[in-house]
Scaffold this motif. Structure first.
Motif, PDB file in Angstrom:
ATOM      1  N   LYS A 185       0.814  -1.214   0.000  1.00  0.00           N
ATOM      2  CA  LYS A 185       0.000   0.000   0.000  1.00  0.00           C
ATOM      3  C   LYS A 185       0.849   1.268   0.000  1.00  0.00           C
ATOM      4  O   LYS A 185       0.455   2.278  -0.584  1.00  0.00           O
ATOM      5  N   LEU A 186       1.996   1.220   0.673  1.00  0.00           N
ATOM      6  CA  LEU A 186       2.876   2.388   0.719  1.00  0.00           C
ATOM      7  C   LEU A 186       3.909   2.378  -0.411  1.00  0.00           C
ATOM      8  O   LEU A 186       4.736   3.285  -0.490  1.00  0.00           O
ATOM      9  N   VAL A 240       0.725   8.577   6.766  1.00  0.00           N
ATOM     10  CA  VAL A 240       0.109   7.349   7.261  1.00  0.00           C
ATOM     11  C   VAL A 240       0.676   7.006   8.639  1.00  0.00           C
ATOM     12  O   VAL A 240      -0.066   6.697   9.574  1.00  0.00           O
ATOM     13  N   ASN A 241       1.986   7.064   8.771  1.00  0.00           N
ATOM     14  CA  ASN A 241       2.606   6.764  10.059  1.00  0.00           C
ATOM     15  C   ASN A 241       2.233   7.808  11.111  1.00  0.00           C
ATOM     16  O   ASN A 241       2.090   7.481  12.288  1.00  0.00           O
ATOM     17  N   LEU A 243      16.634   7.345   1.288  1.00  0.00           N
ATOM     18  CA  LEU A 243      15.983   8.599   0.932  1.00  0.00           C
ATOM     19  C   LEU A 243      16.972   9.765   0.824  1.00  0.00           C
ATOM     20  O   LEU A 243      16.761  10.679   0.032  1.00  0.00           O
ATOM     21  N   LYS A 244      18.036   9.714   1.591  1.00  0.00           N
ATOM     22  CA  LYS A 244      19.041  10.787   1.533  1.00  0.00           C
ATOM     23  C   LYS A 244      19.708  10.871   0.159  1.00  0.00           C
ATOM     24  O   LYS A 244      20.291  11.886  -0.185  1.00  0.00           O
ATOM     25  N   LYS A 245      19.590   9.817  -0.624  1.00  0.00           N
ATOM     26  CA  LYS A 245      20.171   9.794  -1.970  1.00  0.00           C
ATOM     27  C   LYS A 245      19.292  10.526  -2.984  1.00  0.00           C
ATOM     28  O   LYS A 245      19.731  10.843  -4.074  1.00  0.00           O
ATOM     29  N   ASN A 267       5.387   9.687  -2.571  1.00  0.00           N
ATOM     30  CA  ASN A 267       5.446   8.415  -1.846  1.00  0.00           C
ATOM     31  C   ASN A 267       5.939   8.631  -0.412  1.00  0.00           C
ATOM     32  O   ASN A 267       5.386   8.067   0.538  1.00  0.00           O
ATOM     33  N   TYR A 268       6.966   9.432  -0.266  1.00  0.00           N
ATOM     34  CA  TYR A 268       7.514   9.698   1.058  1.00  0.00           C
ATOM     35  C   TYR A 268       6.508  10.459   1.921  1.00  0.00           C
ATOM     36  O   TYR A 268       6.306  10.131   3.095  1.00  0.00           O
TER      37      TYR A 268
END
Length: 184
Positions: free
Chosen positions: A20-21, A42-43, A124-126, A35-36
């Protein structure tokens, strides 16, 4: 052991929330800022709905033995949401857990997500749109993640040993996963 039981019994829920994510996009370079943001939102709703309910059932012994476990993750994710300038989703209600065992089950879901969180933060840092961001939520355990997880698992394995207790902890994890999935 409880941890093996939970891992096996919650595998289907874990896979569903990843789908789902769209977590798989993270590793094939198709992950986007949207997406992020969804992952954070959601979290955020999940933590807002569960964090206080979990805390009300934890005993002094739990708090002492889980001292390394950060029980105020809501503050961390709210920093990330604010830094990114995105709108948080509203939590419709506070979810009520029925026992300490259920609270530990819900906490298992939260702490388990931290295992992937470290990898998520590094990956994600990339991404250029996130390279200078803080990752307060996903990266907050840093190098201590492994030890904190082992401590958590060892403690719950010692505390919840009967079949009835294991089932109650699973019920809490199941409730938490189902709600997390419904938010996505």
């Amino acid at each position: 052991m409880l941890s093996d039981y939970l891992k096996k019994k919650t595998e289907i829920y874990h896979k569903e929330i990843e789908e789902k994510l769209e977590s798989n996009k993270l590793f094939n370079s198709t992950f986007t800022d949207k997406n992020y943001y969804k992952m954070l939102q959601v979290n955020h709703v999940f933590l807002k709905s569960y964090e206080d309910s979990i805390k009300q059932f934890l005993t002094e012994k739990d708090l002492k033995n889980l001292a390394l476990t950060k029980l105020n993750k809501l503050q961390l994710i709210e920093k990330d949401i604010q830094e990114l300038g995105i709108e948080p989703q509203m939590a419709n209600k506070q979810f009520e857990l029925e026992s300490r065992a259920e609270a530990i089950g819900a906490l298992y879901v939260i702490e388990g997500s931290m295992l992937g969180g470290n990898v998520i933060a590094k990956t994600l840092k990339k991404y250029p749109f996130l390279e200078n961001k803080s990752f307060n939520y996903f990266g907050h355990y840093g190098e201590n993640l492994g030890q904190i997880w082992k401590n958590f698992i060892n403690y719950i394995n010692q505390e919840f040993t009967t079949e009835e207790e294991k089932q109650q902890v699973f019920q809490g994890a199941k409730k938490a996963y189902e709600d997390l999935i419904s938010f996505a």
